[in-house]
Design a protein around this motif. Structure first.
Motif, PDB file in Angstrom:
ATOM      1  N   TYR A 119       6.415  29.594  44.832  1.00  0.00           N
ATOM      2  CA  TYR A 119       5.751  30.279  43.731  1.00  0.00           C
ATOM      3  C   TYR A 119       5.284  29.284  42.662  1.00  0.00           C
ATOM      4  O   TYR A 119       4.138  29.340  42.202  1.00  0.00           O
ATOM      5  CB  TYR A 119       6.698  31.319  43.113  1.00  0.00           C
ATOM      6  N   ASN A 120       6.175  28.373  42.257  1.00  0.00           N
ATOM      7  CA  ASN A 120       5.826  27.413  41.197  1.00  0.00           C
ATOM      8  C   ASN A 120       4.705  26.468  41.628  1.00  0.00           C
ATOM      9  O   ASN A 120       3.856  26.094  40.820  1.00  0.00           O
ATOM     10  CB  ASN A 120       7.051  26.602  40.769  1.00  0.00           C
ATOM     11  N   THR A 121       4.691  26.088  42.905  1.00  0.00           N
ATOM     12  CA  THR A 121       3.643  25.208  43.421  1.00  0.00           C
ATOM     13  C   THR A 121       2.294  25.909  43.350  1.00  0.00           C
ATOM     14  O   THR A 121       1.303  25.339  42.869  1.00  0.00           O
ATOM     15  CB  THR A 121       3.941  24.798  44.872  1.00  0.00           C
ATOM     16  N   LEU A 122       2.243  27.159  43.807  1.00  0.00           N
ATOM     17  CA  LEU A 122       1.002  27.922  43.766  1.00  0.00           C
ATOM     18  C   LEU A 122       0.546  28.145  42.327  1.00  0.00           C
ATOM     19  O   LEU A 122      -0.646  28.004  42.017  1.00  0.00           O
ATOM     20  CB  LEU A 122       1.167  29.251  44.511  1.00  0.00           C
ATOM     21  N   SER A 123       1.485  28.434  41.431  1.00  0.00           N
ATOM     22  CA  SER A 123       1.146  28.615  40.012  1.00  0.00           C
ATOM     23  C   SER A 123       0.529  27.341  39.436  1.00  0.00           C
ATOM     24  O   SER A 123      -0.449  27.409  38.678  1.00  0.00           O
ATOM     25  CB  SER A 123       2.387  28.975  39.196  1.00  0.00           C
ATOM     26  N   THR A 124       1.084  26.198  39.784  1.00  0.00           N
ATOM     27  CA  THR A 124       0.563  24.917  39.298  1.00  0.00           C
ATOM     28  C   THR A 124      -0.847  24.672  39.819  1.00  0.00           C
ATOM     29  O   THR A 124      -1.731  24.250  39.067  1.00  0.00           O
ATOM     30  CB  THR A 124       1.499  23.764  39.714  1.00  0.00           C
ATOM     31  N   ILE A 125      -1.067  24.944  41.099  1.00  0.00           N
ATOM     32  CA  ILE A 125      -2.401  24.760  41.673  1.00  0.00           C
ATOM     33  C   ILE A 125      -3.410  25.655  40.975  1.00  0.00           C
ATOM     34  O   ILE A 125      -4.519  25.218  40.623  1.00  0.00           O
ATOM     35  CB  ILE A 125      -2.374  25.034  43.200  1.00  0.00           C
ATOM     36  N   ILE A 126      -3.037  26.886  40.725  1.00  0.00           N
ATOM     37  CA  ILE A 126      -3.953  27.821  40.059  1.00  0.00           C
ATOM     38  C   ILE A 126      -4.240  27.376  38.626  1.00  0.00           C
ATOM     39  O   ILE A 126      -5.378  27.446  38.167  1.00  0.00           O
ATOM     40  CB  ILE A 126      -3.401  29.261  40.115  1.00  0.00           C
ATOM     41  N   ARG A 127      -3.225  26.886  37.927  1.00  0.00           N
ATOM     42  CA  ARG A 127      -3.465  26.382  36.561  1.00  0.00           C
ATOM     43  C   ARG A 127      -4.409  25.181  36.591  1.00  0.00           C
ATOM     44  O   ARG A 127      -5.277  25.029  35.730  1.00  0.00           O
ATOM     45  CB  ARG A 127      -2.147  26.041  35.874  1.00  0.00           C
TER      46      ARG A 127
END
Length: 122
Positions: free
Chosen positions: A39-47
């Motif tokens: 989840y955190n990895t995907l959130s970082t990519i989206i940011r």
């Protein structure tokens, strides 16, 4: 705004957003299975995509729904087609089509349809 080239992982995330139109991170996670994203990895990519100007969001309480602000066609035209045609076909779309015709990837009927589309301005 000048588009910045995306990393492979960023392109994967954009492909999902272009397909879905808009999504929450939790709804996107199941679509990444090989390898599975945290989840955190995907959130970082989206940011990162948001910082690059590819994505924006709508806030719903404490969560964000993300959506693309760059059209898939614009990205493809700028980076994918431009790179292929420029790098492999001397900036000639004619040479690109001729290549596919020689490889028998484009049929005479396909070419007639392409000519019809060009003549009709589509």
């Amino acid at each position: 705004m000048e588009l910045e080239k995306l990393t492979n992982k960023e392109e994967e995330v954009m492909q999902v957003l272009w397909k879905l139109g808009a999504a929450f991170v939790k709804d996107m996670l199941p679509l990444f299975t090989e390898p599975k994203l945290h989840y955190n990895t995907l959130s970082t990519i989206i940011r990162n995509l948001e910082e690059k100007g590819y994505v924006s969001h709508r806030q719903f309480g404490n969560t964000y729904e993300y959506f693309p602000v760059v059209k898939q066609e614009d990205y493809q035209n700028h980076f994918v087609l431009g790179k292929v045609v420029g790098g492999y076909f001397n900036d000639s779309y004619k040479d690109l089509v001729a290549y596919f015709a020689k490889q028998e990837k484009v049929t005479p009927d396909d070419l007639r349809e392409i000519i019809r589309m060009i003549e009709e301005g589509k």
